[in-house]
Write a protein that holds these residues in place. Structure first.
Motif: not given
Length: 454
Positions: A225-229, A298-301, A404-407
């Motif tokens: 996995s990859l963490r978007v931080q 703040s699209s941590y994922r 995609m980092g969307h809500k």
């Protein structure tokens, strides 16, 4: 109580302000006109909708200075707003009283903007201008926003609107061909970077800010996995950092600038010594330049990787010597998507280039074929392509948007949730897309594998 006074050939009215003091307005032809106007102002005072006409004499530039002082946005947004204000908005309106901005004068300026800049930039400028004027209305500097409403019917001839898709995006096969060109142009890292964006949908800021410790490349086939931080951005003004327990200037510089040597820059920005003891909760100014910031919105994922990409990233980390960043520049510095990036890498990779021998200190240039259909694609087009692929594979919308980092908004956003099975389904779909791209053209598949082994 409003009352009128004769002043030469005209009449002046004095009327009571909300604070109990009196103000005046001159130039009325008759006493009754003056009284009517003054009584109307006092009625507005009683209804709490009064806008003092003298407030509209405040220069727009003065209002912007006040607005900036209370603006509460992130560092990147602050820098973007400042750039648009200084480059476009203030040169036009800085010395104009805010009450003198009319719908007609705004439309004339709008026409100039549309003739000079691209639509997206014009929309961004207008969005900022609308925000400034809406806030001026809230502060009762002006009675209403003079900018025309977007839905209001306009006079004049009909202008056709281009409803075509603005972004060029790749198919999985085109993304692979682009990666092949990137490898020939600059090496394995750049091929892996192209494929990482295409198969994760990362924003370019998230790519340049991707740290080695954000990758989890151990485990089962679909356990990587990859963490978007973070997102990496080049700032012209220092960002802020709140000290955590045990942090030093060196660890902060390593975390936020991806370079512990920049501890000296952080120390200078705060007028302290490099070895100064820090306390938890202390507020510091970081250095200007490359800075790691929280991701957009703040699209941590955390993203499950398709196995092929996990393998490529594992190989890359083993060969990459940078201590912190996964995708540094050619010189080992943080990646910067600037004119040099486009001129020396991006455009040749998508549009191809002719072979050139080495001369006058310039290295030889390998011949590259153009990737058909991508001549006008920008790096963000890879992210668009990722979304298109996932939609085409029929994955649940909530899982796609979260990746995609969307809500999601409204009821759907409240009650929809992404399950591990959904995330695993996306990773499997992306692996299938990659494998299919390898069989689209057998001869190029062999070439790709031969290049990787050479």
């Amino acid at each position: 109580m409003a009352y009128a006074e004769k002043r030469g050939k005209s009449w002046r009215v004095r009327y009571q302000l909300p604070n109990g003091k009196y103000d005046s307005e001159s130039g009325f032809e008759t006493k009754q006109d003056a009284l009517d106007w003054g009584r109307a102002q006092e009625t507005d005072v009683q209804r709490k909708v009064f806008v003092n006409p003298s407030d509209g004499r405040k220069l727009f530039g003065e209002w912007v200075d006040e607005w900036r002082q209370v603006m509460d946005v992130g560092e990147m947004t602050q820098q973007t707003y400042g750039s648009r204000l200084n480059a476009v908005i203030l040169p036009k309106w800085e010395r104009t009283p805010i009450g003198d901005i009319t719908s007609m004068s705004y439309r004339a300026w709008q026409a100039q903007l549309k003739a000079q800049y691209k639509k997206n930039y014009v929309d961004a400028i207008e969005g900022l201008m609308r925000m400034l004027l809406d806030d001026a209305v809230d502060e009762k500097l002006i009675p209403f926003n003079p900018m025309p409403a977007g839905s209001k019917r306009k006079r004049g001839r009909h202008v056709a609107v281009d409803t075509g898709d603005e972004y060029v995006w790749p198919t999985p096969r085109q993304a692979r061909l682009l990666a092949e060109n990137a490898r020939l142009l600059r090496g394995d890292q750049w091929a892996v970077m192209i494929l990482t964006v295409a198969y994760t949908g990362l924003r370019m800021g998230e790519v340049s800010g991707l740290r080695r410790d954000q990758l989890n490349l151990l485990g089962l086939e679909y356990g990587k996995s990859l963490r978007v931080q973070w997102q990496g951005q080049w700032l012209t003004e220092p960002a802020k950092h709140t000290v955590s327990k045990g942090e030093t200037l060196e660890t902060i510089a390593a975390l936020r600038h991806a370079d512990p040597k920049r501890a000296e820059d952080v120390a200078a920005a705060n007028e302290i010594e490099v070895g100064a003891k820090l306390r938890a909760g202390q507020k510091l100014r970081l250095a200007k330049g490359f800075t790691l910031l929280p991701p957009k919105y703040s699209s941590y994922r955390t993203l499950i990787l398709p196995p092929f990409l996990g393998d490529l990233l594992s190989e890359l980390l083993a060969a990459n010597s940078h201590d912190y960043l996964v995708f540094p520049s050619q010189r080992g510095k943080p990646l910067r998507v600037d004119d040099q990036f486009y001129g020396r890498f991006w455009h040749p990779a998508i549009r191809g280039q002719d072979e050139e021998p080495s001369r006058r200190g310039r290295p030889e240039q390998a011949a590259l074929p153009a990737v058909e259909g991508l001549a006008d694609m920008v790096p963000h087009g890879l992210r668009h392509g990722h979304k298109v692929w996932l939609d085409g594979q029929g994955h649940p919308r909530v899982a796609v948007e979260e990746r995609m980092g969307h809500k999601l908004q409204g009821v759907e956003g409240t009650y929809s949730h992404t399950s591990p099975e959904m995330e695993l389904g996306i990773a499997r779909g992306l692996q299938e897309a990659w494998e299919k791209s390898l069989t689209d053209e057998v001869d190029q598949t062999a070439e790709w594998r031969e290049r990787r082994s050479s």
